[in-house]
Design a protein around this motif. Structure first.
Motif, PDB file in Angstrom:
ATOM      1  N   LEU A  65       0.871  -0.945  -0.741  1.00 53.77           N
ATOM      2  CA  LEU A  65       0.075  -0.265  -0.343  1.00 53.77           C
ATOM      3  C   LEU A  65       0.482   1.357   0.468  1.00 53.77           C
ATOM      4  CD1 LEU A  65      -2.607  -0.905   3.162  1.00 53.77           C
ATOM      5  CD2 LEU A  65      -3.127  -0.919   0.397  1.00 53.77           C
ATOM      6  N   ALA A  66       0.192   1.989  -0.472  1.00 53.68           N
ATOM      7  CA  ALA A  66       1.200   3.544  -0.637  1.00 53.68           C
ATOM      8  C   ALA A  66      -0.331   4.807   0.137  1.00 53.68           C
ATOM      9  CB  ALA A  66       1.554   4.576  -1.888  1.00 53.68           C
ATOM     10  N   LEU A  67      -0.134   5.299   0.936  1.00 54.65           N
ATOM     11  CA  LEU A  67      -1.210   6.432   1.816  1.00 54.65           C
ATOM     12  C   LEU A  67      -0.230   7.656   1.102  1.00 54.65           C
ATOM     13  CD1 LEU A  67      -2.925   7.784   3.452  1.00 54.65           C
ATOM     14  CD2 LEU A  67      -1.174   7.189   5.316  1.00 54.65           C
ATOM     15  N   VAL A  68      -0.873   8.534   1.169  1.00 51.05           N
ATOM     16  CA  VAL A  68      -0.438   9.755   0.049  1.00 51.05           C
ATOM     17  C   VAL A  68      -1.325  11.258   1.413  1.00 51.05           C
ATOM     18  CG1 VAL A  68       0.478  11.338  -1.209  1.00 51.05           C
ATOM     19  CG2 VAL A  68      -0.146   9.322  -2.374  1.00 51.05           C
ATOM     20  N   VAL A 113      -0.357  -3.931  12.094  1.00 47.61           N
ATOM     21  CA  VAL A 113      -0.590  -5.386  11.603  1.00 47.61           C
ATOM     22  C   VAL A 113       0.027  -5.578  10.238  1.00 47.61           C
ATOM     23  CG1 VAL A 113      -3.438  -5.854  11.591  1.00 47.61           C
ATOM     24  CG2 VAL A 113      -2.984  -3.755   9.831  1.00 47.61           C
ATOM     25  N   ARG A 114       1.392  -4.928   9.871  1.00 51.40           N
ATOM     26  CA  ARG A 114       1.967  -4.182   9.108  1.00 51.40           C
ATOM     27  C   ARG A 114       3.132  -5.095   9.275  1.00 51.40           C
ATOM     28  NH1 ARG A 114       6.209  -1.362  11.001  1.00 51.40           N
ATOM     29  NH2 ARG A 114       5.934   0.525  12.111  1.00 51.40           N
ATOM     30  N   GLU A 115       3.979  -4.980   8.171  1.00 51.99           N
ATOM     31  CA  GLU A 115       5.360  -5.999   8.559  1.00 51.99           C
ATOM     32  C   GLU A 115       6.410  -5.004   8.996  1.00 51.99           C
ATOM     33  OE1 GLU A 115       8.285  -8.637   5.233  1.00 51.99           O
ATOM     34  OE2 GLU A 115       5.483  -9.642   6.162  1.00 51.99           O
ATOM     35  N   SER A 116       5.866  -4.105   7.405  1.00 50.66           N
ATOM     36  CA  SER A 116       7.022  -3.191   7.701  1.00 50.66           C
ATOM     37  C   SER A 116       6.529  -2.246   6.999  1.00 50.66           C
ATOM     38  CB  SER A 116       8.737  -3.950   6.646  1.00 50.66           C
ATOM     39  OG  SER A 116       8.096  -3.786   5.360  1.00 50.66           O
TER      40      SER A 116
END
Length: 69
Positions: free
Chosen positions: A26-29, A57-60
């Motif tokens: 995912l990308a968040l802008v 919940v994220r890996e990195s």
């Protein structure tokens, strides 16, 4: 967060379409009017809540903060 954090001028989430070895999922802008608004956003209770969830919940993750016209 959109509509709930006054300093947040733009929010966009994109899902990776290439799925390459160097891709993230995912990308968040986000966009702000000033660096002060970014700092305020980072402390906003709604952002803090979302950030805690994403961290759980994220890996990195990777971030890039920059100024643009």
């Amino acid at each position: 967060m959109k509509g709930k954090v006054p300093q947040l001028r733009h929010l966009e989430v994109g899902v990776d379409v290439l799925h390459s070895e160097r891709s993230y999922d995912l990308a968040l802008v986000t966009k702000f009017d000033s660096m002060d608004d970014l700092a305020t956003y980072q402390k906003h209770p709604i952002h803090v809540e979302v950030s805690k969830y994403i961290t759980s919940v994220r890996e990195s993750a990777i971030a890039v903060d920059y100024e643009s016209d």
